[in-house]
Design a protein around this motif. Structure first.
Motif, PDB file in Angstrom:
ATOM      1  N   GLU A 462       0.832  -1.205   0.000  1.00 39.93           N
ATOM      2  CA  GLU A 462       0.000   0.000   0.000  1.00 39.93           C
ATOM      3  C   GLU A 462       0.868   1.257   0.000  1.00 39.93           C
ATOM      4  OE1 GLU A 462      -2.701   2.569  -0.350  1.00 39.93           O
ATOM      5  OE2 GLU A 462      -3.432   0.494  -0.204  1.00 39.93           O
ATOM      6  N   SER A 463       0.597   2.145  -0.962  1.00 38.42           N
ATOM      7  CA  SER A 463       1.382   3.391  -1.080  1.00 38.42           C
ATOM      8  C   SER A 463       0.874   4.488  -0.148  1.00 38.42           C
ATOM      9  CB  SER A 463       1.346   3.890  -2.529  1.00 38.42           C
ATOM     10  OG  SER A 463       0.001   4.116  -2.942  1.00 38.42           O
ATOM     11  N   ASP A 464      -0.389   4.430   0.198  1.00 40.87           N
ATOM     12  CA  ASP A 464      -0.961   5.419   1.112  1.00 40.87           C
ATOM     13  C   ASP A 464      -0.677   4.955   2.542  1.00 40.87           C
ATOM     14  OD1 ASP A 464      -2.488   7.113   2.671  1.00 40.87           O
ATOM     15  OD2 ASP A 464      -4.246   7.055   1.356  1.00 40.87           O
ATOM     16  N   LEU A 465       0.401   5.480   3.112  1.00 37.61           N
ATOM     17  CA  LEU A 465       0.845   4.999   4.416  1.00 37.61           C
ATOM     18  C   LEU A 465      -0.151   5.307   5.525  1.00 37.61           C
ATOM     19  CD1 LEU A 465       4.659   5.852   4.256  1.00 37.61           C
ATOM     20  CD2 LEU A 465       3.513   3.700   3.741  1.00 37.61           C
ATOM     21  N   ASP A 466      -0.809   6.449   5.447  1.00 33.55           N
ATOM     22  CA  ASP A 466      -1.804   6.791   6.468  1.00 33.55           C
ATOM     23  C   ASP A 466      -2.941   5.782   6.466  1.00 33.55           C
ATOM     24  OD1 ASP A 466      -0.407   9.017   7.298  1.00 33.55           O
ATOM     25  OD2 ASP A 466      -1.409  10.357   5.876  1.00 33.55           O
ATOM     26  N   PHE A 467      -3.438   5.485   5.271  1.00 35.98           N
ATOM     27  CA  PHE A 467      -4.517   4.502   5.169  1.00 35.98           C
ATOM     28  C   PHE A 467      -4.052   3.131   5.628  1.00 35.98           C
ATOM     29  CE2 PHE A 467      -6.273   1.045   2.525  1.00 35.98           C
ATOM     30  CZ  PHE A 467      -7.557   1.029   3.041  1.00 35.98           C
ATOM     31  N   ALA A 468      -2.846   2.755   5.237  1.00 34.67           N
ATOM     32  CA  ALA A 468      -2.327   1.444   5.625  1.00 34.67           C
ATOM     33  C   ALA A 468      -2.277   1.311   7.140  1.00 34.67           C
ATOM     34  CB  ALA A 468      -0.937   1.241   5.027  1.00 34.67           C
ATOM     35  N   SER A 469      -1.837   2.363   7.801  1.00 34.27           N
ATOM     36  CA  SER A 469      -1.758   2.331   9.258  1.00 34.27           C
ATOM     37  C   SER A 469      -3.141   2.180   9.889  1.00 34.27           C
ATOM     38  CB  SER A 469      -1.093   3.614   9.763  1.00 34.27           C
ATOM     39  OG  SER A 469      -1.067   3.641  11.166  1.00 34.27           O
ATOM     40  N   ILE A 470      -4.101   2.962   9.402  1.00 33.36           N
ATOM     41  CA  ILE A 470      -5.471   2.893   9.932  1.00 33.36           C
ATOM     42  C   ILE A 470      -6.081   1.517   9.674  1.00 33.36           C
ATOM     43  CG2 ILE A 470      -7.806   3.811   9.667  1.00 33.36           C
ATOM     44  CD1 ILE A 470      -6.522   6.517   8.985  1.00 33.36           C
ATOM     45  N   MET A 471      -5.855   0.994   8.466  1.00 37.17           N
ATOM     46  CA  MET A 471      -6.441  -0.295   8.096  1.00 37.17           C
ATOM     47  C   MET A 471      -5.857  -1.422   8.937  1.00 37.17           C
ATOM     48  SD  MET A 471      -8.717  -1.372   5.967  1.00 37.17           S
ATOM     49  CE  MET A 471      -9.382  -3.024   6.099  1.00 37.17           C
ATOM     50  N   VAL A 472      -4.549  -1.392   9.148  1.00 39.56           N
ATOM     51  CA  VAL A 472      -3.905  -2.427   9.956  1.00 39.56           C
ATOM     52  C   VAL A 472      -4.411  -2.369  11.392  1.00 39.56           C
ATOM     53  CG1 VAL A 472      -1.710  -3.102  10.988  1.00 39.56           C
ATOM     54  CG2 VAL A 472      -1.855  -2.693   8.536  1.00 39.56           C
ATOM     55  N   GLN A 473      -4.564  -1.171  11.919  1.00 37.83           N
ATOM     56  CA  GLN A 473      -5.089  -1.027  13.276  1.00 37.83           C
ATOM     57  C   GLN A 473      -6.495  -1.623  13.383  1.00 37.83           C
ATOM     58  OE1 GLN A 473      -4.799   3.134  14.287  1.00 37.83           O
ATOM     59  NE2 GLN A 473      -2.598   3.181  13.872  1.00 37.83           N
ATOM     60  N   ALA A 474      -7.312  -1.373  12.348  1.00 37.87           N
ATOM     61  CA  ALA A 474      -8.673  -1.917  12.337  1.00 37.87           C
ATOM     62  C   ALA A 474      -8.648  -3.442  12.267  1.00 37.87           C
ATOM     63  CB  ALA A 474      -9.457  -1.342  11.167  1.00 37.87           C
ATOM     64  N   LEU A 475      -7.803  -3.995  11.377  1.00 35.14           N
ATOM     65  CA  LEU A 475      -7.705  -5.447  11.235  1.00 35.14           C
ATOM     66  C   LEU A 475      -7.175  -6.089  12.518  1.00 35.14           C
ATOM     67  CD1 LEU A 475      -6.278  -5.708   7.600  1.00 35.14           C
ATOM     68  CD2 LEU A 475      -8.589  -6.280   8.358  1.00 35.14           C
ATOM     69  N   ASN A 476      -6.229  -5.408  13.133  1.00 35.45           N
ATOM     70  CA  ASN A 476      -5.659  -5.939  14.372  1.00 35.45           C
ATOM     71  C   ASN A 476      -6.701  -5.985  15.490  1.00 35.45           C
ATOM     72  OD1 ASN A 476      -3.217  -6.693  16.007  1.00 35.45           O
ATOM     73  ND2 ASN A 476      -3.819  -4.837  17.100  1.00 35.45           N
ATOM     74  N   LEU A 477      -7.498  -4.932  15.583  1.00 35.99           N
ATOM     75  CA  LEU A 477      -8.531  -4.900  16.619  1.00 35.99           C
ATOM     76  C   LEU A 477      -9.562  -6.007  16.395  1.00 35.99           C
ATOM     77  CD1 LEU A 477      -9.564  -3.377  19.099  1.00 35.99           C
ATOM     78  CD2 LEU A 477     -10.900  -1.926  17.564  1.00 35.99           C
ATOM     79  N   ILE A 478      -9.936  -6.215  15.124  1.00 30.15           N
ATOM     80  CA  ILE A 478     -10.875  -7.299  14.797  1.00 30.15           C
ATOM     81  C   ILE A 478     -10.257  -8.651  15.152  1.00 30.15           C
ATOM     82  CG2 ILE A 478     -12.096  -8.451  12.916  1.00 30.15           C
ATOM     83  CD1 ILE A 478     -12.162  -5.683  11.499  1.00 30.15           C
ATOM     84  N   LEU A 479      -8.975  -8.807  14.835  1.00 27.09           N
ATOM     85  CA  LEU A 479      -8.273 -10.056  15.127  1.00 27.09           C
ATOM     86  C   LEU A 479      -8.280 -10.357  16.625  1.00 27.09           C
ATOM     87  CD1 LEU A 479      -6.380 -12.396  14.326  1.00 27.09           C
ATOM     88  CD2 LEU A 479      -4.474 -10.789  14.513  1.00 27.09           C
ATOM     89  N   LEU A 480      -8.131  -9.322  17.446  1.00 26.20           N
ATOM     90  CA  LEU A 480      -8.007  -9.510  18.885  1.00 26.20           C
ATOM     91  C   LEU A 480      -9.347  -9.658  19.599  1.00 26.20           C
ATOM     92  CD1 LEU A 480      -5.195  -6.931  19.737  1.00 26.20           C
ATOM     93  CD2 LEU A 480      -4.971  -9.389  19.414  1.00 26.20           C
TER      94      LEU A 480
END
Length: 719
Positions: A462-480
């Motif tokens: 992902e080239s949009d680093l801001d979006f990548a960070s937000i998306m990973v945080q969301a996926l991580n929260l769902i995972l946990l």
């Protein structure tokens, strides 16, 4: 003309034009006698002359009384002719019919009376003029004069009697005239038309059902008439026809289906109910005849499913289920594309029930005709993606069911995840409001590990680093937190001992590097506590910002949930899990002392009983306080990961090169720091001029509370 004048005395002609009805009546009786004598003698030429005289000199006269006399005279002549009148009807009837449009209401009245008397004499021979008579009666039924209307009704009843007993009536010639008149709005004309339809339908030898498509729309149009009587008559006629359809082996369902589809969208409630009831019966009875019309019928049913009237909703839902249960072959005029188009269009309906049924249709088509549906995937895919923003959770879940059904093929699975990620990128509200629901449902439908691997692969580049960070945080929260991902969590817990867990850990690691807190969470979940500690130690000043602390606060609270119960129990074995302590103390050191998360974690660590430490550690611990434990960790052997005391093996365990992973994380965080500096620089330069005219920005209270230490804490630090 001279022959006629010689046959009829001048006094009779004078009385025939008199203003007094009695004199005209007596004159007519004289004419009847004269014509009767001529008929007996067989002198039809003279009879023709008499009729011509009555027509030209009287019925077409500019004087109203002359016209009245002419009409009564023609009727008298017909009576005088009796059985021989048929051969003179071509002369007698047209001038009478012409008088129906006379400006004088009395003339129109006498025209009705004259034609009534003529019809009584000639009966069946009268049929050749039926269309003209019907047209004239249609107009007279709405006459402004009540007496004319009354006379027309009497004539109408007689004509109906004649038609029902005649074998010369041509329904084929009559239907075009009826069809033309069916759209008239006048209530009197409508009653007249419904009356005729009912009468003709009652005649066994007349097949009105075969011509029903020609006037069905007109009958439905009458259901919304302001007159209750007309609505009732139209409904009665329609009910009778529907019953005939049920009992008839041969019916033209197709043409009528087109009409019903249009009427099902009527603004009138009664019309909609009747139309949807007819459609319901057609779906049950029509069979293969209706296959080409399935799409149109569906387009009529779906809006009615959400109708404000309960009766309509019930019939519409029943019809919808009947239609969906039918088996049709695309090779036999069953248009999958047309039905998909209808379902796609109804996804934009304002009614939730309609949108839900449209999605049920898409699912049904995918199950029954998957290959055909996939041919139209480009037509429906964007609409399905947009539907993920639907305000209804039930609609979103059904959309995901459809997406999952499409994504059973690998290429479509990849396409779905890519487009879904794109939608999250361009629509922040979708990720915020529906992100968790969408990801969790897809994990259930398409295998959680497969979904997370694909998402991670996309986010890695992902080239949009801001979006990548937000998306990973969301996926991580769902995972946990999500119960749907419990199997993934179990697999990740085995990362250090199970090759499958290791493979998943490595797969997620690259994209999780976009968020420090996500990486720390992943390490804690995988029980890679030494690496978690290394990640924490690698953080620099720029990394520990407000966003980081908010994420850390969430993680600390999650550590108190049942998902991390195993981790809390491991705190009872500090000799086996020393790096867990170091990682948690590292997090504790990053938290502001006055924050709630600090107090939660501090309390948890303080709750570890002192007897948990082994004898050697207790001797090295000056006070027996576990807070001093980290200062006295045993040396000698190198601890690769908690629970595995080994010699130094290049910081690698179960094939995971943690040194390389740490370097990967640091490189990604460096990219984020550079990106942040560039963004800050751009923002500063663009707003520099505006800031000159603004007051200095006051720090946010939340930032002060989270970051700034209190005086008491400073004193504590100083001491």
């Amino acid at each position: 003309m001279a022959d006629a004048l010689s046959l009829i005395p001048a006094a009779v002609l004078r009385n025939l034009a008199d203003k007094l009805y009695e004199k005209r009546k007596n004159a007519a009786l004289d004419i009847e006698g004269i014509v009767k004598q001529l008929a007996t003698a067989g002198d039809h030429d003279k009879i023709t002359a008499v009729i011509n005289l009555l027509t030209t000199e009287f019925t077409y006269s500019p004087q109203a009384n002359h016209r009245k006399g002419g009409l009564i005279g023609l009727a008298a002549a017909t009576v005088g002719l009796t059985s021989e009148a048929a051969q003179h009807l071509e002369q007698i009837v047209p001038p009478v019919l012409n008088s129906f449009s006379d400006q004088d209401s009395r003339v129109r009245y006498y025209a009705c009376e004259a034609l009534y008397n003529i019809a009584k004499v000639v009966r069946g021979d009268f049929i050749i003029f039926f269309n003209q008579i019907f047209d004239a009666l249609c107009k007279l039924s709405a006459d402004s004069d009540a007496n004319v209307q009354s006379a027309a009704h009497l004539l109408d009843r007689l004509v109906k009697d004649i038609v029902t007993e005649s074998d010369q009536f041509s329904i084929e010639e009559f239907i075009p005239l009826l069809r033309e008149r069916m759209n008239v709005l006048n209530p009197y004309v409508r009653q007249f038309l419904v009356g005729w339809i009912t009468v003709l339908d009652s005649v066994p030898d007349i097949d009105m059902l075969g011509f029903l498509p020609d006037f069905l729309d007109g009958l439905f149009n009458m259901l919304s008439d302001s007159s209750h009587e007309i609505r009732q008559q139209a409904d009665s006629a329609l009910s009778e026809f529907l019953q005939e359809i049920k009992n008839s082996p041969s019916v033209d369902y197709g043409r009528m289906a087109e009409i019903l589809v249009q009427r099902a969208g009527s603004p009138d409630e009664f019309t909609r109910l009747t139309a949807i009831t007819w459609i319901n019966e057609f779906v049950k009875l029509g069979g293969d005849q209706l296959v080409p019309y399935y799409a149109d019928i569906l387009g009529a049913i779906l809006p009615c499913i959400s109708d404000k009237e309960d009766k309509i909703r019930v019939v519409a839902r029943e019809t919808n289920e009947e239609l969906r249960a039918l088996k049709a072959d695309p090779a036999e005029a069953f248009d999958v594309g047309a039905i998909l188009s209808i379902a796609r269009r109804q996804l934009s309906s304002e009614s939730e029930g309609t949108r839900i049924e449209a999605l049920h249709w898409m699912s049904t088509l995918l199950i029954k005709y998957r290959n055909e549906v996939l041919q139209y995937l480009n037509d429906i895919f964007d609409t399905l993606l947009k539907a993920l923003s639907d305000p209804s959770d039930q609609v979103v879940l059904l959309v995901l069911d459809v997406h999952a059904c499409i994504a059973k093929d690998p290429q479509h699975f990849r396409q779905l995840v890519v487009f879904l990620m794109h939608n999250f990128r361009v629509d922040n509200s979708l990720l915020e409001k529906r992100g968790a629901l969408i990801i969790r449902r897809l994990c259930v439908l398409l295998n959680a590990e497969r979904v997370y691997r694909e998402l991670s692969t996309i986010l890695e580049g992902e080239s949009d680093l801001d979006f990548a960070s937000i998306m990973v945080q969301a996926l991580n929260l769902i995972l946990l937190t999500s119960s749907e991902l419990s199997e993934i969590r179990y697999l990740l817990k085995q990362s250090l001992v199970d090759p499958a867990g290791k493979d998943l850990y490595v797969s997620l690691y690259a994209s999780w590097c976009h968020s420090p807190m996500a990486i720390i969470s992943l390490c804690l979940l995988a029980q890679a506590y030494q690496h978690a500690s290394s990640v924490i130690q690698s953080l620099v000043e720029e990394d520990v910002n407000v966003k980081f602390l908010v994420q850390l606060d969430k993680l600390i609270r999650l550590l108190e949930t049942p998902i991390f119960a195993y981790l809390r129990l491991q705190l009872l074995e500090p000799g086996r899990y020393p790096w867990l302590f170091k990682a948690l103390y590292g997090l504790l050191m990053l938290l502001p002392q006055q924050s709630a998360a600090f107090k939660i974690l501090k309390t948890r660590l303080k709750a570890v009983p002192s007897y948990s430490f082994n004898g050697e550690q207790l001797k090295k611990t000056s006070s027996g306080n576990p807070y001093h434990f980290l200062q006295n960790m045993s040396g000698g052997s190198q601890i690769s990961e908690d629970g595995d005391m080994t010699l130094d093996r290049g910081n690698s365990l179960n094939g995971i090169n943690f040194s390389a992973r740490l370097q990967q994380f640091q490189q990604m965080q460096h990219q984020h720091r550079v990106h942040l500096k560039i963004q800050t620089s751009k923002y500063s330069s663009s707003s520099k001029e505006a800031q000159r005219h603004e007051e200095p920005k006051r720090p946010q209270l939340s930032e002060v509370n989270v970051v700034a230490p209190s005086r008491s804490s400073k004193r504590a630090q100083g001491s």
